[in-house]
Design a protein around this motif. Structure first.
Motif, PDB file in Angstrom:
ATOM      1  N   MET A  70       0.809  -1.222   0.000  1.00 38.48           N
ATOM      2  CA  MET A  70       0.000   0.000   0.000  1.00 38.48           C
ATOM      3  C   MET A  70       0.840   1.269   0.000  1.00 38.48           C
ATOM      4  SD  MET A  70      -3.329   0.738   2.370  1.00 38.48           S
ATOM      5  CE  MET A  70      -4.767   1.548   1.663  1.00 38.48           C
ATOM      6  N   PRO A  71       1.638   1.477  -1.034  1.00 37.42           N
ATOM      7  CA  PRO A  71       2.474   2.691  -1.073  1.00 37.42           C
ATOM      8  C   PRO A  71       1.637   3.950  -1.268  1.00 37.42           C
ATOM      9  CG  PRO A  71       2.544   1.578  -3.185  1.00 37.42           C
ATOM     10  CD  PRO A  71       1.790   0.662  -2.247  1.00 37.42           C
ATOM     11  N   GLU A  72       2.179   5.069  -0.819  1.00 31.34           N
ATOM     12  CA  GLU A  72       1.583   6.360  -1.161  1.00 31.34           C
ATOM     13  C   GLU A  72       1.833   6.650  -2.638  1.00 31.34           C
ATOM     14  OE1 GLU A  72       1.745   8.831   3.019  1.00 31.34           O
ATOM     15  OE2 GLU A  72       3.137   9.364   1.433  1.00 31.34           O
ATOM     16  N   LEU A  73       0.895   7.337  -3.246  1.00 28.55           N
ATOM     17  CA  LEU A  73       0.964   7.618  -4.675  1.00 28.55           C
ATOM     18  C   LEU A  73       1.048   9.120  -4.936  1.00 28.55           C
ATOM     19  CD1 LEU A  73      -1.797   5.051  -5.724  1.00 28.55           C
ATOM     20  CD2 LEU A  73       0.682   4.715  -5.796  1.00 28.55           C
ATOM     21  N   HIS A  74       1.739   9.807  -4.032  1.00 31.28           N
ATOM     22  CA  HIS A  74       1.835  11.264  -4.126  1.00 31.28           C
ATOM     23  C   HIS A  74       2.498  11.719  -5.418  1.00 31.28           C
ATOM     24  CE1 HIS A  74       1.988  15.364  -2.875  1.00 31.28           C
ATOM     25  NE2 HIS A  74       3.296  15.390  -2.684  1.00 31.28           N
ATOM     26  N   ALA A  75       3.334  10.875  -6.008  1.00 30.73           N
ATOM     27  CA  ALA A  75       4.013  11.252  -7.248  1.00 30.73           C
ATOM     28  C   ALA A  75       3.036  11.466  -8.396  1.00 30.73           C
ATOM     29  CB  ALA A  75       5.037  10.184  -7.619  1.00 30.73           C
ATOM     30  N   LEU A  76       1.808  10.978  -8.253  1.00 29.35           N
ATOM     31  CA  LEU A  76       0.796  11.186  -9.299  1.00 29.35           C
ATOM     32  C   LEU A  76       0.191  12.590  -9.240  1.00 29.35           C
ATOM     33  CD1 LEU A  76      -1.189   7.818  -9.079  1.00 29.35           C
ATOM     34  CD2 LEU A  76       0.752   8.373 -10.536  1.00 29.35           C
ATOM     35  N   THR A  77       0.313  13.258  -8.093  1.00 27.92           N
ATOM     36  CA  THR A  77      -0.396  14.521  -7.905  1.00 27.92           C
ATOM     37  C   THR A  77      -0.016  15.594  -8.926  1.00 27.92           C
ATOM     38  OG1 THR A  77      -0.669  14.066  -5.545  1.00 27.92           O
ATOM     39  CG2 THR A  77      -0.900  16.351  -6.241  1.00 27.92           C
ATOM     40  N   PRO A  78       1.275  15.833  -9.218  1.00 29.51           N
ATOM     41  CA  PRO A  78       1.576  16.886 -10.206  1.00 29.51           C
ATOM     42  C   PRO A  78       0.983  16.602 -11.579  1.00 29.51           C
ATOM     43  CG  PRO A  78       3.527  16.368  -8.919  1.00 29.51           C
ATOM     44  CD  PRO A  78       2.509  15.326  -8.572  1.00 29.51           C
ATOM     45  N   VAL A  79       1.046  15.350 -12.044  1.00 29.69           N
ATOM     46  CA  VAL A  79       0.511  15.009 -13.367  1.00 29.69           C
ATOM     47  C   VAL A  79      -0.996  15.224 -13.407  1.00 29.69           C
ATOM     48  CG1 VAL A  79       0.027  13.051 -14.894  1.00 29.69           C
ATOM     49  CG2 VAL A  79       2.342  13.409 -14.011  1.00 29.69           C
ATOM     50  N   LEU A  80      -1.697  14.698 -12.406  1.00 24.95           N
ATOM     51  CA  LEU A  80      -3.149  14.854 -12.389  1.00 24.95           C
ATOM     52  C   LEU A  80      -3.539  16.318 -12.185  1.00 24.95           C
ATOM     53  CD1 LEU A  80      -4.137  11.711 -10.269  1.00 24.95           C
ATOM     54  CD2 LEU A  80      -4.110  11.957 -12.761  1.00 24.95           C
ATOM     55  N   GLY A  81      -2.725  17.044 -11.415  1.00 26.90           N
ATOM     56  CA  GLY A  81      -2.991  18.461 -11.224  1.00 26.90           C
ATOM     57  C   GLY A  81      -2.871  19.258 -12.512  1.00 26.90           C
ATOM     58  N   VAL A  82      -1.900  18.911 -13.354  1.00 25.04           N
ATOM     59  CA  VAL A  82      -1.765  19.575 -14.652  1.00 25.04           C
ATOM     60  C   VAL A  82      -2.990  19.316 -15.516  1.00 25.04           C
ATOM     61  CG1 VAL A  82      -0.472  19.558 -16.823  1.00 25.04           C
ATOM     62  CG2 VAL A  82       0.756  19.596 -14.641  1.00 25.04           C
ATOM     63  N   LEU A  83      -3.443  18.076 -15.559  1.00 24.18           N
ATOM     64  CA  LEU A  83      -4.628  17.748 -16.362  1.00 24.18           C
ATOM     65  C   LEU A  83      -5.847  18.521 -15.865  1.00 24.18           C
ATOM     66  CD1 LEU A  83      -4.172  13.875 -16.684  1.00 24.18           C
ATOM     67  CD2 LEU A  83      -3.900  15.567 -18.512  1.00 24.18           C
ATOM     68  N   GLN A  84      -5.988  18.606 -14.553  1.00 23.58           N
ATOM     69  CA  GLN A  84      -7.114  19.350 -13.994  1.00 23.58           C
ATOM     70  C   GLN A  84      -7.012  20.831 -14.347  1.00 23.58           C
ATOM     71  OE1 GLN A  84      -8.874  18.298 -10.055  1.00 23.58           O
ATOM     72  NE2 GLN A  84      -8.060  20.266  -9.407  1.00 23.58           N
ATOM     73  N   ASP A  85      -5.813  21.388 -14.270  1.00 20.44           N
ATOM     74  CA  ASP A  85      -5.627  22.799 -14.599  1.00 20.44           C
ATOM     75  C   ASP A  85      -5.902  23.083 -16.076  1.00 20.44           C
ATOM     76  OD1 ASP A  85      -4.984  23.267 -11.991  1.00 20.44           O
ATOM     77  OD2 ASP A  85      -2.827  23.496 -12.325  1.00 20.44           O
ATOM     78  N   ARG A  86      -5.785  22.053 -16.896  1.00 21.74           N
ATOM     79  CA  ARG A  86      -6.092  22.217 -18.324  1.00 21.74           C
ATOM     80  C   ARG A  86      -7.590  22.125 -18.615  1.00 21.74           C
ATOM     81  NH1 ARG A  86      -1.084  18.539 -20.862  1.00 21.74           N
ATOM     82  NH2 ARG A  86       0.576  20.034 -20.315  1.00 21.74           N
ATOM     83  N   GLY A  87      -8.381  21.956 -17.576  1.00 19.51           N
ATOM     84  CA  GLY A  87      -9.825  21.990 -17.743  1.00 19.51           C
ATOM     85  C   GLY A  87     -10.506  20.640 -17.781  1.00 19.51           C
ATOM     86  N   TYR A  88      -9.763  19.567 -17.616  1.00 19.42           N
ATOM     87  CA  TYR A  88     -10.369  18.232 -17.670  1.00 19.42           C
ATOM     88  C   TYR A  88     -10.956  17.850 -16.313  1.00 19.42           C
ATOM     89  CZ  TYR A  88      -7.742  17.916 -22.031  1.00 19.42           C
ATOM     90  OH  TYR A  88      -7.236  18.155 -23.277  1.00 19.42           O
ATOM     91  N   ARG A  89     -11.962  16.990 -16.366  1.00 24.78           N
ATOM     92  CA  ARG A  89     -12.558  16.423 -15.152  1.00 24.78           C
ATOM     93  C   ARG A  89     -11.763  15.157 -14.818  1.00 24.78           C
ATOM     94  NH1 ARG A  89     -15.709  19.643 -12.438  1.00 24.78           N
ATOM     95  NH2 ARG A  89     -17.051  17.933 -11.724  1.00 24.78           N
ATOM     96  N   VAL A  90     -10.983  15.227 -13.753  1.00 23.30           N
ATOM     97  CA  VAL A  90     -10.007  14.184 -13.451  1.00 23.30           C
ATOM     98  C   VAL A  90     -10.206  13.707 -12.017  1.00 23.30           C
ATOM     99  CG1 VAL A  90      -7.549  13.651 -13.298  1.00 23.30           C
ATOM    100  CG2 VAL A  90      -8.351  15.266 -15.010  1.00 23.30           C
ATOM    101  N   ALA A  91     -10.017  12.418 -11.791  1.00 26.51           N
ATOM    102  CA  ALA A  91     -10.033  11.867 -10.441  1.00 26.51           C
ATOM    103  C   ALA A  91      -9.116  10.655 -10.386  1.00 26.51           C
ATOM    104  CB  ALA A  91     -11.449  11.478 -10.019  1.00 26.51           C
ATOM    105  N   LEU A  92      -8.732  10.300  -9.185  1.00 25.42           N
ATOM    106  CA  LEU A  92      -7.946   9.096  -8.938  1.00 25.42           C
ATOM    107  C   LEU A  92      -8.782   8.125  -8.120  1.00 25.42           C
ATOM    108  CD1 LEU A  92      -5.172   7.546  -8.925  1.00 25.42           C
ATOM    109  CD2 LEU A  92      -4.734   8.697  -6.735  1.00 25.42           C
TER     110      LEU A  92
END
Length: 605
Positions: A487-509
Motif C-alpha cells: 500500500m504505497p503512497e501515490l503522491h508522485a501522481l499529484t503533479p501530473v493529475l494536477g496539470v490535467l485538472q488545470d487544463r480543464g479536464y474532469r479528473v479523479a484518482l
C-alpha cells in the motif's frame, strides 16, 4: 459532559458497544501485567538486573536500589529524517531532567524511522506502511526488559507515531508520553513549491530547478512544515492527551522547547504507580481519547493516512472504530483550519494563529470533543490542552487564547471554513473508499468519466507524456493494497493529475493504495476496499468503463456489468530494495479499514 453533540455521543456509544469484548480482554491483560511486574527490581534476578544497569554510570546506584522512577526512552532517531535529527541530542538532556526530580532514564531501545518524502515514487515506499508494524515490534523489544516505570517516546513522522503507540499500548500498564522536537522554520511559499513541481511535470523546468525549489522548502532540522501525516500525528497526540499541552509545534532548540522537554520528564517521573497520580497508558487511551483523535483530524483537515492509522492503534488498545464512524463524525465536525496543502500557510503560521489550543477550545465549547479523559498532563482532562505554552520570565506556564490570529488560517466553530470535516466515505459496487473533500473545491466533488487502468504508477507519467490522458478521465491505480505491494503512497501522481485538472479536464484518482498526507486539489477515492488482489471490484474494471465518484452522495460505482468478468491478473510480487523480505507482512495484512496490519491480524486483535 452534558453538552455533547448528539453525533459525538452516538458514535462514542457505538464504538464502546462494538469494542466491549475486545476492550475488556485488553484491560484484563493490562491489569494482569501490571500486577506481575509490580516490583520491577525483585522480579528480575540479580544477574539480569546487573546486566540492565551495567553501563548506567552515575545512575547505577539509583537504579540498583530503586531510589526513584526509571524512565525508559524509545527513540526513533536518525539524521536522514529532518524531524528526527534533533533527537540525537535528546538522551543526555532527558537524563539530566530526570535526575532533577530524583529519577533516572535509560535508552530502552531504538526503532527504525523512514521518511516517506525520501521514498515517494520509489521502491522503498512499498516498505512504508509495514514499517509501522516493525516500529511497534521494535518498541516492544525495548520495553520487554522490564526495567522501567514509565516511557518517553521520541517519534514524530508518518508511521512512527502510530507504530510507537501500538507497541507501547501492549505495555500499557506503564505511563507513556510522546516528546516531540518541533517543526523547521518556514521555507519558500507553498504555492511557489507547487508551481515548480507542476512545471517540472510538464517538462518546462529541469531537475536542477526542481531540486533548488525543494531544497528551499525542506531546508533544516525539524518536521516538514506542511500539514501532512507527521504534523497530523502531533495534533492527534495532543487531542489524546499524550503530549505536554501545546508541545507539538514549538521550534527545535528554542528555550520553550527545552522547558517542555524538561516538563515531560518531570511529569513521567510523577505519574508512575509509585506516586499518588498513577496514569498508565491503557487508562489514557480509551474510546473517548480515540474519538477525540478522529475529531481533531477532521476539524483540522488532517492526513488521510490516519483513516488507516486510527483503526490500527485503536485495535492495539482493544477498541474498534471504522470508516462509517469517522464519516458520521465528519458530517458533524466543522473544518476549522486551512493549513497547506488545504491552504496557503504552514504549521508555523497555524501555531502562531492559535494552533491546536484554539482548536481544542472551540471543539470543547461546541460539545464536539470529550473533556473527561485522563491525560498525561494535568487534572482538568482535555481542558488543559485548550491553552498555549509560554515562558513567564523563564518559567514554563500556560495561558488562555484570544480570537484567531489569522482568519484565513484558523476559525471558530461559529464561522468554519466548511460545515463538515471533509473526510467522506464513498461506497458502491466498486467497494468502500475515503475521499478528502477538505482539500478539493466543491465543483470537483463529483466526477464521472471513463477510466484508464494502471498497475504501476510510473506508467501514468508515461501515458501523460504521450498525450493519452488529455481528456476527462478517472485514473484507476489498482493492485496497490496492503497485500499486493504494501500500500504505497501515490503522491508522485499529484503533479501530473494536477496539470490535467488545470487544463480543464474532469479528473479523479481511484485506488486501493494511499495518497500522501500532503496530497490535495485532485479528487481521489483512496484505500479502496476490498483491494484488487484477491478479486476486489477494482480488478474487474476495464479501460473505458464509466466510473462515478461523488462525495456529496457518498457513491463509488460503475455502470459496467462486473458479474460476468474474471479478475485481472496481478503483477508478480516485486523484489529488490528488501521488498522480498517483507513478504510475510503482505501475506498477513488485513484490509485498510482495519488498519492494514499484519501484526495485529496475526495477534487476533
Amino acid at each position: 459532559m452534558s453538552n455533547l453533540h448528539p453525533a459525538l455521543q452516538r458514535v462514542t456509544d457505538r464504538v464502546i458497544e462494538r469494542s466491549r469484548a475486545s476492550r475488556a480482554a485488553y484491560l484484563s491483560l493490562m491489569a494482569e501485567e501490571a500486577d506481575r511486574h509490580r516490583d520491577r527490581n525483585s522480579a528480575l534476578p540479580c544477574s539480569n538486573l546487573a546486566h540492565g544497569f551495567a553501563a548506567a554510570e552515575e545512575d547505577k546506584a539509583s537504579i540498583a536500589t530503586r531510589a526513584g522512577p526509571n524512565i525508559g526512552i524509545i527513540s526513533a532517531y536518525n539524521d536522514t529524517i529532518s524531524a528526527h535529527q534533533p533527537y540525537g541530542q535528546y538522551p543526555p538532556r532527558l537524563k539530566v531532567y530526570a535526575r532533577e526530580v530524583g529519577a533516572t532514564a535509560q535508552v530502552a531501545g531504538a526503532t527504525p524511522a523512514m521518511c516517506d518524502g525520501v521514498t515517494q515514487g520509489a521502491d522503498g515506499m512499498e516498505l512504508s506502511l509495514f514499517s509501522r508494524d516493525v516500529i511497534a515490534l521494535a518498541a516492544g523489544v525495548g520495553l520487554s526488559h522490564h526495567m522501567y516505570d514509565s516511557v518517553a517516546l521520541l517519534g514524530i513522522c508518518d508511521k512512527i507515531v502510530p507504530g510507537l503507540l501500538m507497541g507501547a499500548l501492549r505495555f500499557g500498564w506503564l505511563p507513556a508520553m510522546f516528546v516531540p522536537s518541533g517543526p523547521m522554520a518556514t521555507g519558500i511559499p507553498n504555492k511557489e513549491k507547487q508551481r515548480v513541481r507542476q512545471l517540472y511535470a510538464e517538462g518546462k523546468v529541469g531537475r536542477a530547478e526542481l531540486l533548488e525549489s525543494e531544497s528551499k522548502s525542506y531546508h533544516s532540522a525539524g518536521t516538514c512544515t506542511f500539514y501532512g501525516t507527521a504534523n497530523s500525528n502531533q495534533m492527534m497526540m495532543e487531542l489524546m492527551g499524550l503530549h505536554m499541552p501545546g508541545a507539538a509545534f514549538i521550534a527545535p532548540g528554542s528555550p520553550l522547547r527545552q522547558e517542555l522537554d524538561r516538563a515531560a520528564m518531570h511529569r513521567l517521573a510523577a505519574i508512575t504507580r509509585e506516586g499518588n497520580d498513577y496514569r498508565p497508558l491503557y487508562r489514557c487511551v480509551d474510546e473517548k481519547a480515540v474519538i477525540n483523535a478522529a475529531v481533531g483530524l477532521l476539524a483540522t483537515g488532517g492526513s488521510t493516512n490516519h483513516a488507516i492509522h486510527i483503526p490500527a492503534f485503536a485495535r492495539a488498545a482493544g477498541i474498534v472504530i471504522d470508516w462509517t464512524d469517522m464519516a458520521e463524525l465528519s458530517h458533524a465536525v466543522p473544518l476549522l483550519a486551512r493549513v497547506y496543502p488545504n491552504g496557503a500557510g504552514d504549521v508555523n503560521h497555524f501555531h502562531a494563529a492559535g494552533g491546536i489550543g484554539f482548536v481544542v477550545r472551540e471543539l470543547l465549547a461546541a460539545g464536539l470533543a470529550h473533556a473527561d479523559v485522563l491525560t498525561v498532563a494535568g487534572t482538568d482532562g482535555l481542558n488543559d490542552y485548550a491553552r498555549e505554552p509560554w515562558l513567564d520570565q523563564g518559567t514554563l506556564a500556560w495561558r488562555d487564547l484570544d480570537a484567531s490570529g489569522d482568519a484565513d488560517m484558523l476559525r471558530g466553530v461559529a464561522d468554519p471554513f466548511q460545515a463538515d470535516g471533509g473526510m467522506r466515505l464513498v461506497e458502491g459496487n466498486l467497494g468502500r473508499a475515503c475521499f478528502k473533500t477538505s482539500a478539493v473545491t466543491p465543483d470537483r466533488w463529483t466526477i464521472e468519466a471513463p477510466c484508464r487502468i494502471f498497475s504501476e504508477q510510473h506508467d501514468v507519467a508515461k501515458a501523460f507524456a504521450a498525450g493519452e490522458l488529455e481528456r476527462d478521465v478517472v485514473v484507476v491505480m489498482r493492485f496497490q493494497g496492503p497485500r499486493a505491494n504494501g500500500m504505497p503512497e501515490l503522491h508522485a501522481l499529484t503533479p501530473v493529475l494536477g496539470v490535467l485538472q488545470d487544463r480543464g479536464y474532469r479528473v479523479a484518482l481511484l485506488t486501493d493504495g494511499r495518497m500522501s498526507g500532503a496530497s490535495g486539489k485532485v479528487p481521489a477515492a483512496i484505500h479502496c476496499s476490498p483491494e484488487a488482489l484477491g478479486g476486489g471490484p477494482l480488478s474487474l474494471l476495464r479501460d473505458g468503463d464509466m466510473v462515478r465518484l461523488c462525495a456529496t452522495t457518498g457513491s463509488l460505482s460503475t455502470d459496467a456489468d462486473l458479474s460476468s468478468r474474471t479478475p485481472a491478473e496481478a503483477p508478480p510480487p516485486a523484489s529488490g530494495t528488501g521488498r522480498e523480505i517483507f513478504a510475510m507482512f503482505r501475506l498477513g495484512a488485513d484490509e485498510a479499514e482495519k488498519g492494514g496490519s499484519a501484526m495485529l491480524a496475526a495477534a487476533g486483535l
